[in-house]
Design a protein around this motif. Structure first.
Motif, PDB file in Angstrom:
ATOM      1  N   ILE A   1      -2.805   4.470   7.514  1.00 50.55           N
ATOM      2  CA  ILE A   1      -1.554   3.725   7.595  1.00 50.55           C
ATOM      3  C   ILE A   1      -1.611   2.741   8.761  1.00 50.55           C
TER       4      ILE A   1
ATOM      5  N   ALA B   1      -3.744  -0.180   7.800  1.00 50.87           N
ATOM      6  CA  ALA B   1      -3.028  -1.096   6.908  1.00 50.87           C
ATOM      7  C   ALA B   1      -2.068  -1.981   7.695  1.00 50.87           C
ATOM      8  N   ARG B   2      -1.335  -1.389   8.612  1.00 54.50           N
ATOM      9  CA  ARG B   2      -0.396  -2.165   9.419  1.00 54.50           C
ATOM     10  C   ARG B   2      -1.109  -3.218  10.258  1.00 54.50           C
TER      11      ARG B   2
ATOM     12  N   VAL C   1       3.452  -1.068   3.974  1.00 50.18           N
ATOM     13  CA  VAL C   1       3.148   0.323   3.619  1.00 50.18           C
ATOM     14  C   VAL C   1       4.427   1.036   3.199  1.00 50.18           C
ATOM     15  N   ARG C   2       4.335   1.828   2.164  1.00 54.65           N
ATOM     16  CA  ARG C   2       5.459   2.663   1.767  1.00 54.65           C
ATOM     17  C   ARG C   2       4.947   4.090   1.550  1.00 54.65           C
TER      18      ARG C   2
ATOM     19  N   LEU D   1      -7.981  -0.561   0.934  1.00 52.89           N
ATOM     20  CA  LEU D   1      -6.894  -1.493   1.252  1.00 52.89           C
ATOM     21  C   LEU D   1      -7.123  -2.905   0.712  1.00 52.89           C
TER      22      LEU D   1
ATOM     23  N   PHE E   1       0.857  -1.179   0.000  1.00 54.85           N
ATOM     24  CA  PHE E   1       0.000   0.000   0.000  1.00 54.85           C
ATOM     25  C   PHE E   1       0.894   1.230   0.000  1.00 54.85           C
ATOM     26  N   TYR E   2       0.756   2.030  -1.058  1.00 52.50           N
ATOM     27  CA  TYR E   2       1.516   3.271  -1.178  1.00 52.50           C
ATOM     28  C   TYR E   2       0.629   4.447  -0.792  1.00 52.50           C
ATOM     29  N   ILE E   3       1.177   5.342  -0.023  1.00 54.36           N
ATOM     30  CA  ILE E   3       0.508   6.616   0.194  1.00 54.36           C
ATOM     31  C   ILE E   3       1.486   7.676  -0.313  1.00 54.36           C
TER      32      ILE E   3
END
Length: 292
Positions: free
Chosen positions: A95, A98-99, A105-106, A69, A2-4
């Motif tokens: 974030i 997601a974790r 996550v990046r 997600l 998952f990119y933010i």
């Protein structure tokens, strides 16, 4: 993954190379569209990135993050945000979600108003807490921001005031009736912001936002191309007296200048002053800044 990904402040070309490479490899790309806005339409972003973008409004980001997600543990999914990903607590929250789902996550950083505000000439390490100013209504005039400004003022620090935007908002009637009818977008202007600040100062009588003795700097479209970005400095009274077109198009931000004011800051921001003589005399006589 998952990119933010931060998009920067202005248009489709503000994306970093790292961010663009990540977008091109994603199976789904969401564009967060309520904590801030870019100066270009979604279609220009899609053409430049080579990807269709899914608009993610407040409801989706805050209450339907599972959909964003979905399958991000198997595929690359991105959420694009204006400015920097950590410029809003909403992004921190997704974030963490997601974790909790064991999704890697990046974060890809970019410029935001929090650092670009230095374009006004005030030194970033002289800023205190940032505050948000929301639209007042007849029945709702939250003033907790005043306490944060006062805390900054007591330390001589500058205060960045982020002005409210209303995107995809419902009227009280439509909200009560459950009708998905949305009001036109609204963006708080410098004039309205200064008026609200002075209104709360008159109620609080704290003496930190005295209109003719408080220096401030108005900024719009920070990071925009030539002719877009506007910077106007002066006392609160002087800013309030300016016609709206002086401040340019939204988005607008406002800085309340703190008493720990360096002469180089005065000289730099003087370039943008409504009245240079007034700017310098207020800095010298009210703020105690030593000027040549």
């Amino acid at each position: 993954m998952f990119y933010i990904i931060g998009l920067g402040l202005c248009d489709e070309k503000d994306i970093t190379v790292r961010g663009l490479e990540a977008i091109k490899g994603c199976s789904r790309v969401y564009l967060e569209a309520y904590t801030s806005i870019l100066m270009v339409q979604k279609e220009r972003l899609e053409a430049f990135y080579g990807k269709d973008l899914i608009l993610a409004d407040r409801d989706m980001v805050e209450t339907e993050s599972d959909e964003i997600l979905r399958d991000a543990d198997k595929k690359d999914v991105a959420l694009l945000v204006v400015g920097d990903p950590f410029g809003a607590t909403t992004h921190t929250d997704i974030i963490l979600r997601a974790r909790s789902l064991k999704i890697p996550v990046r974060v890809v950083h970019n410029a935001s108003i929090m650092n670009a505000i230095g374009a006004c000439g005030l030194q970033l390490y002289n800023f205190g807490q940032t505050v948000s100013l929301v639209f007042f209504s007849e029945t709702w005039k939250p003033d907790s921001f005043y306490d944060r400004i006062k805390e900054n003022a007591d330390l001589g620090m500058h205060t960045l005031v982020l002005l409210d935007i209303k995107v995809k908002e419902q009227s009280e009637e439509n909200l009560a009736r459950g009708r998905k009818i949305y009001e036109p977008p609204r963006y708080m202007s410098i004039t309205q912001a200064v008026s609200q600040l002075i209104e709360i100062e008159e109620l609080r009588e704290g003496g930190i936002l005295t209109p003719d003795k408080t220096l401030a700097i108005a900024m719009s479209r920070v990071g925009g191309s030539e002719g877009q970005e506007r910077i106007v400095s002066g006392t609160l009274s002087e800013l309030l007296s300016q016609p709206p077109e002086v401040f340019g198009e939204p988005l607008h931000s406002l800085v309340i200048v703190g008493r720990r004011l360096h002469h180089l800051e005065v000289e730099y921001a003087e370039t943008f002053a409504v009245n240079r003589e007034s700017w310098r005399s207020t800095a010298r006589d009210v703020y105690g800044c030593a000027l040549d």
